[in-house]
Design an enzyme around this catalytic site. Structure first.
Site, PDB file in Angstrom:
ATOM      1  N   GLY A  37      40.290  30.386  39.637  1.00  0.00           N
ATOM      2  CA  GLY A  37      40.788  29.172  40.304  1.00  0.00           C
ATOM      3  C   GLY A  37      41.474  29.520  41.604  1.00  0.00           C
ATOM      4  O   GLY A  37      42.698  29.629  41.672  1.00  0.00           O
ATOM      5  N   TYR A  38      40.688  29.712  42.645  1.00  0.00           N
ATOM      6  CA  TYR A  38      41.243  30.087  43.947  1.00  0.00           C
ATOM      7  C   TYR A  38      41.087  28.951  44.961  1.00  0.00           C
ATOM      8  O   TYR A  38      42.049  28.300  45.332  1.00  0.00           O
ATOM      9  CB  TYR A  38      40.510  31.324  44.474  1.00  0.00           C
ATOM     10  CG  TYR A  38      41.160  32.645  44.144  1.00  0.00           C
ATOM     11  CD1 TYR A  38      41.790  32.847  42.925  1.00  0.00           C
ATOM     12  CD2 TYR A  38      41.128  33.705  45.044  1.00  0.00           C
ATOM     13  CE1 TYR A  38      42.377  34.067  42.612  1.00  0.00           C
ATOM     14  CE2 TYR A  38      41.714  34.927  44.746  1.00  0.00           C
ATOM     15  CZ  TYR A  38      42.331  35.099  43.526  1.00  0.00           C
ATOM     16  OH  TYR A  38      42.902  36.309  43.239  1.00  0.00           O
ATOM     17  N   GLU A  54      37.374  43.683  44.489  1.00  0.00           N
ATOM     18  CA  GLU A  54      36.133  42.943  44.374  1.00  0.00           C
ATOM     19  C   GLU A  54      35.133  43.373  45.449  1.00  0.00           C
ATOM     20  O   GLU A  54      33.925  43.334  45.241  1.00  0.00           O
ATOM     21  CB  GLU A  54      36.460  41.449  44.537  1.00  0.00           C
ATOM     22  CG  GLU A  54      35.287  40.515  44.359  1.00  0.00           C
ATOM     23  CD  GLU A  54      35.583  39.117  44.848  1.00  0.00           C
ATOM     24  OE1 GLU A  54      36.706  38.870  45.365  1.00  0.00           O
ATOM     25  OE2 GLU A  54      34.696  38.268  44.730  1.00  0.00           O
TER      26      GLU A  54
END
Lengths: 398, 380, 398
Positions: free
Chosen positions: C127-128, C244
């Site tokens: 949830g960014y 990432e």
């Protein structure tokens, strides 16, 4: 809408072609055809012939001694001159300072300067850029201080093209350093023979000398050489720039360039066959030709708007961007076609017109210098980054 | 799998870096360009002393047992300095072919003095019609008694004017463009019937057109087997390509560094032009291009010793494609971001730009190697 | 320097291959090679098998239950799985929130959350982004207000991949509005079953449902679900991003994409032969093949630096930029290879296990949808423009 020329236009085209064939000196034509460098006299002989015919200032209105061509006639004139290997008309007098003078100058100035531009008896050059003022032209610092009925000019200009051949220079100078940068600039005409002017060559990557630095050391310029009002030179500069951008796409020259490239690709060998039969290379040429066609039609659309009385808008900046990229691509592919024979560097043949034998075919030694030199097209006349900035602001409203 | 340099390799890198930095300042280089040879014998002597001329050759050949990684390290620094000494034609090409195909006598007579800095070579393969096809050779060598007679033309032969021996690729059998029927000859540069036209190249190296008019050589001039030179030449050129790629990597680092410095200091509109995002992103693209060039050069340097000629050829062609692409991007971008200054003779960038441009044209440009790679990859 | 593999690494690669062949369902494998969409089961069954073997969290250190592999083993693991047609490991648990929890979490949090991630028993989502916070992530406005031992969360997240499969979501929430944007953000774990959480699908241009809006309406979250300190969530976010970026280049799957593209070219008919006979097309495959190799070598260089104890610098951002461009290019060329048969829209073939016969060849249905879908790669995880800004600032110092 109709792409075909009317019978009158066809007749005009025949007339232009006949004129060029009769009046373009054969040695000049050969130089252009073979990509050799031209000297001052080469340009002058051709431009004076055009001047005599009244066609040198082909973009000028009749009122100022131009031929009053329609946009279609301009298009035909430019294309046929290019097809017939005429040298490009040097723009500094005819396309730059001339229109500024007939738009902003006094009657006396018009009488004094315009005839010589029309006839090409005076060579003009441009004094805009300075070492610290490139893309940000308005930051220029060459100063002109009023002293009685003269200005005293001090400073230096750079990237001055063919100034070593010039009789006169038109300059942007700072006449007021207290106001906003754009508001303290004036447009001044200076005789290159005035004491205090020094021209210093800049040697480019290809070894050639076409641009200069020009130094002004207490140069005395009569006040009557001011065009327009003092401190309103930026208006002349903007007007000139808009005028300049249209022809700068150089479509007729690029069309000629693509043809020359094909000629080379027909001669160059690749695995025992002409290079043009190499599918990858042929596709690159096709891609380039399509780009030229797209540019030509964009330019025709602009010309058609102008013929209806419209003004060319900021979107003509797009023409300069694509035109310059295409010019570069032509030189890049030409060098690729020549291959390893681009490597020999023959400055004598290139610059001094010596009689040494070329290494490889005639066109080989020109390929790499051309490629290096043409990198300038995306830089001068407002770099492509600046042009995109203009479009983004003026056209897209960003 | 290990991609780190050994301590010895790091030392080599440092000494090559120091040489380029100290001996090849912009002004020094300009002076060297203006000398008669176009390179300095004292620098060549220093290469010999430092062991660079023999580093990539096996100990039994009188070398120091290094390989393509050592060549890569040195060539990269040569690229940074735009070094003019004829390392590529003499050591990588000439030395490489002699080491691969030469007899014991030839190695003693040619390779040993080369490693000592006493002999230089040039490699004459290109002809007017050849483009990038190494087998498109028509210069003829015909039997003449025990020896051979060579007649024909060779073009853009780098270092021919300084070379002691010219290694010539000639047709001894077969038809045009046939890989079979090619033979290498070691020809004395002063041989009777061999005439030269010398000239500088765009990037300030020296090359020549060579005309062979019944040049007689002995049977011992043949390098390797008669009619069977093509594999030797192909391998030597692949190795030269990888070395050129390393040189290009060095050029790109240097031209990017100069451009970065320029856009940080050049002010327009009251700020450094490097504050404009359009230039920032272009600079990042230059950086990325140089990174990719470095990666592919490393890949090719690691694979060029592979026994499988297809692996070797794909590695060399793959790297050459990348170098062509990245070199053009970095060179053109550097000029654009420098503005007019980028195409003046007085700025280093224009010299790097010219060298990168010529590297793309040497031994096959981007397009040629893309096709070669593609054909090999589709055949697999 | 050496590219070759040690015997123990060769044995390791064989072990991974044997494992994949034994544990990867043939149906899932078939979906990979025909370009169909996976369902939740494809991912979960495979990930659980990996989890059972102890390989799902393969980048984790031993201390936290990872296998403790060296960089060569990681490289081989990723490549072998891609070659065998395994779906990529969904990164949200093992590559994103897991490392954040073992780096910034309390002992209780590690014990509570890490096992479920390692075994793939619990699915996570991220949830960014928010409607008003895309590239400018720090501008997020989802509020978490402390109330006793809970936070009350209100707001909306968007572009949430696989939220419809997720058991838990990790969120960046605003806990302080008074300070600079970055300084008022916290990192919060939220159970998707909590009342007030609503998931709404966003259907993408290719018809697929991968991403969602997630609405948070007075969602009660225990304070022990906060990772790290309150208002220091930005630190976790940056750490996660750096973690990432390395895998995001997707080199192994691009390698697979190139070889599939060559297969397709060998099948697609052209002028009585196949597309593989067209040198212009195969040259384009060669070009992308080489781009993948360059990217792989760049990644290996970074891994080699890390193996020596060096940290990967911000230049790894360029890996993401190139990786996404390459994925896009492969999709584009694949669609080009398929040609006109890319036009029929066949959702049945893409999303369901149907027995209908595809229109055109088997590889045709996913070609265009994949091209459309892959446009996202240069947008998510920090758009290409943002990545270049990062490199420009952090690496080049501009």
């Amino acid at each position: 809408m109709d792409l075909a020329f009317t019978p009158e236009e066809q007749k005009f085209a025949d007339e232009v072609r006949a004129f060029v064939r009769a009046n373009l000196p054969a040695d000049v034509r050969d130089k252009v055809k073979n990509g050799k460098h031209l000297i001052r006299d080469d340009y002058m002989r051709w431009q004076q012939a055009l001047g005599k015919k009244g066609w040198l200032v082909y973009t000028w209105p009749k009122k100022h001694g131009g031929p009053g061509f329609t946009p279609a006639q301009r298009y035909i004139f430019e294309n046929i001159c290019a097809e017939e290997y005429a040298p490009g008309i040097i723009p500094f007098g005819t396309k730059m300072v001339g229109p500024v003078i007939y738009t902003f100058g006094t009657e006396a100035q018009k009488e004094k300067y315009l005839p010589a531009i029309r006839e090409s008896t005076v060579w003009w050059c441009q004094g805009y850029s300075e070492p610290g003022s490139g893309s940000d032209l308005a930051s220029l610092r060459t100063k002109a201080e009023k002293d009685g009925d003269h200005y005293i000019v001090n400073g230096s200009k750079t990237w001055n093209t063919m100034g070593h051949w010039a009789d006169w220079i038109f300059c942007l100078v700072r006449t007021d350093s207290k106001s906003k940068p754009q508001e303290g600039i004036s447009f001044l005409l200076i005789d290159m023979k005035t004491p205090g002017i020094t021209v210093k060559p800049i040697i480019m990557a290809d070894g050639g000398h076409e641009v200069n630095e020009v130094f002004f050391d207490n140069v005395k310029v009569p006040v009557e050489n001011l065009v327009g009002k003092e401190n309103e030179g930026w208006t002349c500069a903007k007007f000139l720039l808009a005028n300049e951008r249209l022809g700068i796409a150089a479509v007729p020259q690029s069309k000629r360039g693509v043809e020359a490239l094909k000629d080379i690709a027909r001669v160059e060998q690749d695995n025992g066959r002409p290079l043009i039969e190499n599918q990858s290379f042929a596709e690159k040429i096709a891609d380039l030709e399509i780009q030229v066609t797209a540019l030509e039609f964009t330019e025709l659309r602009v010309l058609s708007q102008m013929a209806q009385g419209g003004q060319p808008g900021a979107e003509v900046s797009g023409l300069k961007i694509r035109g310059s990229e295409i010019q570069q691509r032509i030189t890049e592919l030409t060098m690729e076609a020549v291959g390893e024979y681009s490597a020999p560097y023959l400055p004598g043949l290139l610059w001094q017109g010596t009689n040494e034998e070329p290494v490889g075919p005639d066109y080989a030694h020109l390929a790499a210098p051309r490629y290096f030199n043409t990198r300038k097209t995306t830089i001068y006349g407002g770099s492509n980054e600046i042009q995109k900035g203009i479009i983004s602001k003026m056209v897209l409203g960003l | 799998m290990d991609l780190s340099l050994s301590d010895e390799q790091k030392q080599l890198q440092e000494s090559a870096e120091r040489f380029a930095r100290e001996k090849y300042t912009f002004d020094n280089r300009r002076k060297i360009v203006a000398t008669e040879r176009g390179w300095l014998p004292e620098n060549w002597a220093q290469f010999a002393e430092l062991g660079w001329l023999g580093m990539a050759f096996s100990e039994e050949d009188g070398g120091y047992g290094g390989g393509p990684i050592e060549t890569m390290i040195v060539m990269e620094q040569f690229g940074k300095g735009l070094v003019l000494e004829p390392f590529l034609p003499t050591v990588v090409l000439g030395g490489g072919m002699i080491a691969r195909a030469g007899s014991a006598d030839q190695k003693a007579a040619l390779l040993a003095p080369m490693i000592e800095g006493k002999k230089q070579f040039a490699f004459a393969w290109l002809e007017r019609q050849s483009r990038y096809n190494l087998a498109d050779v028509s210069l003829k060598a015909t039997k003449e008694g025990n020896g051979w007679s060579l007649s024909g033309h060779k073009g853009v032969v780098y270092n021919a004017a300084s070379a002691d021996e010219i290694i010539v690729l000639a047709r001894t059998a077969g038809s045009a463009r046939e890989p079979k029927g090619l033979t290498l000859f070691v020809v004395d540069a002063k041989a009777k019937g061999l005439s030269r036209r010398d000239y500088p190249t765009q990037d300030a190296l020296r090359a020549s057109e060579l005309t062979f008019d019944k040049v007689s050589v002995g049977a011992d001039a043949v390098l390797g087997k008669v009619d069977d030179a093509f594999p030797t030449v192909e391998e030597a050129v692949d190795r030269a390509i990888v070395a050129l790629c390393a040189e290009a990597t060095g050029c790109m680092d240097a031209i990017n560094a100069a451009t970065l410095e320029y856009i940080k200091t050049r002010k327009q509109f009251g700020v450094a032009i490097g504050k404009f995002q359009v230039l920032q992103h272009r600079m990042v693209d230059c950086f990325t291009n140089a990174q990719e060039a470095r990666s592919m050069t490393l890949m090719a340097s690691l694979k060029i010793d592979d026994k499988d000629p297809t692996v070797r050829a794909k590695a060399a062609s793959g790297a050459k494609v990348q170098i062509g692409k990245s070199g053009k991007f970095c060179g053109q971008s550097a000029v654009q971001m420098h503005g007019g200054m980028g195409v003046t003779d007085e700025m280093a960038v224009s010299h790097y730009f010219k060298r990168l441009t010529m590297i793309d044209l040497m031994f096959g440009n981007q397009q040629h190697h893309l096709t070669r790679y593609s054909n090999l990859a589709m055949a697999a | 320097m050496d590219l070759s593999l040690k015997p123990e690494h060769k044995a390791f690669a064989d072990e991974v291959r044997a494992f994949a062949r034994e544990n990867l369902s043939p149906a899932t494998r078939e979906k990979t090679f025909s370009g169909k969409h996976y369902d939740r089961g494809d991912h979960i069954v495979w990930q659980k098998a990996l989890g059972k073997k102890g390989w799902l969290a393969y980048t984790w250190p031993k201390k936290y239950g990872g296998p403790g592999w060296d960089v060569t083993q990681r490289f081989l693991f990723e490549n072998v799985l891609a070659e065998e047609g395994a779906p990529r490991i969904l990164p949200f648990g093992p590559k994103m929130v897991g490392p954040v929890i073992y780096t910034f979490g309390t002992e209780e949090q590690k014990e509570r959350f890490l096992p479920g991630i390692r075994s793939s028993e619990v699915s996570w989502c991220q949830g960014y982004s928010e409607p008003g916070a895309g590239s400018d992530l720090a501008n997020l406005r989802t509020r978490a207000v402390r109330e006793g031992d809970h936070y009350i969360v209100n707001g909306q997240k968007t572009w949430t991949s696989f939220a419809h499969w997720g058991d838990w979501i990790f969120c960046l929430v605003r806990t302080n509005t008074e300070v600079k944007p970055q300084e008022g953000i916290s990192f919060l774990l939220i159970d998707m079953k909590t009342p007030g959480v609503t998931v709404r699908p966003i259907i993408m241009t290719d018809g697929a449902h991968h991403v969602n809006d997630v609405f948070l309406d007075n969602v009660k979250v225990p304070v022990e679900n906060l990772i790290g300190k309150e208002n220091e969530g930005w630190t976790c976010a940056k750490f996660l991003l750096a973690n990432e970026r390395l895998g995001i280049a997707e080199v192994p799957s691009s390698k697979r994409g190139v070889s599939m593209l060559r297969q397709i070219a060998r099948i697609e008919p052209l002028d009585g032969g196949t597309l593989a006979d067209d040198p212009a097309f195969t040259a384009q495959i060669a070009d992308i093949d080489l781009q993948v190799q360059a990217l792989e070598m760049s990644e290996l260089r970074v891994l080699s630096t890390m193996a020596q104890g060096g940290a990967p610098g911000p230049e790894v951002s360029t890996l993401k930029v190139r990786g996404s461009e390459i994925q896009q290019r492969i999709a584009e060329l694949t669609m080009e290879a398929v040609g006109e048969y890319a036009q029929p829209y066949q959702p049945g073939m893409l999303f369901h296990d149907t027995n209908e016969t595809p229109i055109g060849p088997d590889h045709a249905p996913p070609a265009a949808p994949r091209y459309f879908n892959m446009r996202k790669t240069s947008i998510y995880g920090g758009s290409t423009e943002i990545q270049k800004n990062i490199v420009s600032k952090m690496v080049l110092g501009l």
